[in-house]
Motif scaffolding. Sequence first.
Motif, PDB file in Angstrom:
ATOM      1  N   LEU A  52     -12.856   1.133  -1.512  1.00  0.00           N
ATOM      2  CA  LEU A  52     -11.459   0.866  -1.197  1.00  0.00           C
ATOM      3  C   LEU A  52     -11.188   1.221   0.266  1.00  0.00           C
ATOM      4  O   LEU A  52     -11.786   2.166   0.788  1.00  0.00           O
ATOM      5  CB  LEU A  52     -10.560   1.722  -2.103  1.00  0.00           C
ATOM      6  CG  LEU A  52      -9.058   1.661  -1.893  1.00  0.00           C
ATOM      7  CD1 LEU A  52      -8.501   0.297  -2.285  1.00  0.00           C
ATOM      8  CD2 LEU A  52      -8.378   2.759  -2.696  1.00  0.00           C
ATOM      9  N   VAL A  54      -7.874   2.254   2.497  1.00  0.00           N
ATOM     10  CA  VAL A  54      -6.461   2.634   2.479  1.00  0.00           C
ATOM     11  C   VAL A  54      -5.942   2.516   3.906  1.00  0.00           C
ATOM     12  O   VAL A  54      -6.529   3.060   4.829  1.00  0.00           O
ATOM     13  CB  VAL A  54      -6.288   4.085   1.965  1.00  0.00           C
ATOM     14  CG1 VAL A  54      -4.824   4.494   2.006  1.00  0.00           C
ATOM     15  CG2 VAL A  54      -6.849   4.224   0.553  1.00  0.00           C
ATOM     16  N   LYS A  89      -5.430  -0.918  -0.050  1.00  0.00           N
ATOM     17  CA  LYS A  89      -4.164  -0.366  -0.536  1.00  0.00           C
ATOM     18  C   LYS A  89      -3.410   0.175   0.665  1.00  0.00           C
ATOM     19  O   LYS A  89      -4.004   0.664   1.613  1.00  0.00           O
ATOM     20  CB  LYS A  89      -4.398   0.761  -1.540  1.00  0.00           C
ATOM     21  CG  LYS A  89      -4.803   0.274  -2.896  1.00  0.00           C
ATOM     22  CD  LYS A  89      -4.588   1.327  -3.935  1.00  0.00           C
ATOM     23  CE  LYS A  89      -4.973   0.724  -5.274  1.00  0.00           C
ATOM     24  NZ  LYS A  89      -4.874   1.670  -6.350  1.00  0.00           N
ATOM     25  N   ARG A  90      -2.102   0.070   0.579  1.00  0.00           N
ATOM     26  CA  ARG A  90      -1.247   0.587   1.647  1.00  0.00           C
ATOM     27  C   ARG A  90      -0.583   1.869   1.166  1.00  0.00           C
ATOM     28  O   ARG A  90      -0.252   2.021   0.000  1.00  0.00           O
ATOM     29  CB  ARG A  90      -0.166  -0.438   2.006  1.00  0.00           C
ATOM     30  CG  ARG A  90      -0.660  -1.812   2.404  1.00  0.00           C
ATOM     31  CD  ARG A  90      -1.451  -1.855   3.687  1.00  0.00           C
ATOM     32  NE  ARG A  90      -0.792  -1.319   4.858  1.00  0.00           N
ATOM     33  CZ  ARG A  90       0.087  -1.958   5.612  1.00  0.00           C
ATOM     34  NH1 ARG A  90       0.428  -3.208   5.320  1.00  0.00           N
ATOM     35  NH2 ARG A  90       0.636  -1.387   6.671  1.00  0.00           N
ATOM     36  N   ILE A  91      -0.377   2.792   2.108  1.00  0.00           N
ATOM     37  CA  ILE A  91       0.295   4.044   1.786  1.00  0.00           C
ATOM     38  C   ILE A  91       1.238   4.406   2.938  1.00  0.00           C
ATOM     39  O   ILE A  91       0.907   4.214   4.105  1.00  0.00           O
ATOM     40  CB  ILE A  91      -0.719   5.178   1.504  1.00  0.00           C
ATOM     41  CG1 ILE A  91      -0.013   6.449   1.066  1.00  0.00           C
ATOM     42  CG2 ILE A  91      -1.624   5.418   2.675  1.00  0.00           C
ATOM     43  CD1 ILE A  91      -0.941   7.508   0.503  1.00  0.00           C
ATOM     44  N   TYR A 132      -3.464   9.933  -0.215  1.00  0.00           N
ATOM     45  CA  TYR A 132      -3.860   8.960  -1.236  1.00  0.00           C
ATOM     46  C   TYR A 132      -4.608   9.639  -2.377  1.00  0.00           C
ATOM     47  O   TYR A 132      -4.313   9.416  -3.549  1.00  0.00           O
ATOM     48  CB  TYR A 132      -4.716   7.839  -0.628  1.00  0.00           C
ATOM     49  CG  TYR A 132      -5.284   6.937  -1.696  1.00  0.00           C
ATOM     50  CD1 TYR A 132      -4.498   5.955  -2.280  1.00  0.00           C
ATOM     51  CD2 TYR A 132      -6.578   7.119  -2.167  1.00  0.00           C
ATOM     52  CE1 TYR A 132      -4.989   5.171  -3.302  1.00  0.00           C
ATOM     53  CE2 TYR A 132      -7.085   6.317  -3.184  1.00  0.00           C
ATOM     54  CZ  TYR A 132      -6.289   5.352  -3.739  1.00  0.00           C
ATOM     55  OH  TYR A 132      -6.774   4.571  -4.762  1.00  0.00           O
ATOM     56  N   LYS A 136      -3.416   9.860  -6.228  1.00  0.00           N
ATOM     57  CA  LYS A 136      -4.294   9.229  -7.212  1.00  0.00           C
ATOM     58  C   LYS A 136      -4.620  10.189  -8.351  1.00  0.00           C
ATOM     59  O   LYS A 136      -4.715   9.782  -9.510  1.00  0.00           O
ATOM     60  CB  LYS A 136      -5.585   8.788  -6.504  1.00  0.00           C
ATOM     61  CG  LYS A 136      -6.619   8.176  -7.395  1.00  0.00           C
ATOM     62  CD  LYS A 136      -7.860   7.831  -6.563  1.00  0.00           C
ATOM     63  CE  LYS A 136      -9.060   7.834  -7.462  1.00  0.00           C
ATOM     64  NZ  LYS A 136     -10.316   7.792  -6.745  1.00  0.00           N
TER      65      LYS A 136
END
Length: 138
Positions: A52, A54, A89-91, A132, A136
């Motif tokens: 992944l 981020v 994924k964006r945070i 993240y 999670k």
Amino acid sequence: MARILALDYGEKRTGIAVTDELQIIASGLTTVATPELLSFLKEYTSKESVELIVVGQPKRMNNEFSDVESVILSFLEKLKEEIPNIPVKRIDERFTSKIAFQSMIDSGVKKKQRRRKELLDEVSATVILQSYLYNKAR
């Protein structure tokens, strides 16, 4: 398990952080000149197993996106074309630079080193990745 990469994307340079293979610890990896970022990521993901990526999502206090968001979205389109098998994924990255700067002070980083923007970008990416991982696990 594979690693997770995090990017603190900037128009000039991008801080990069990575987890260990068990996805427990986030560590700063490097800072790359943004024009070289895509080639760096292609090379890194060809050598390391990455599950992944981020990417920080810059927002203002009123929850609107900052001006650099359109540049990030353009980069993410290119990233998806070049490395389609790794999801992104964006945070929310609000306050990561301030948290990173304070953590450098708290850990005893000398004032001269704290002036290096490359180090701040790398630590900011680490803060994004740690955030993240924390969310999670919840």
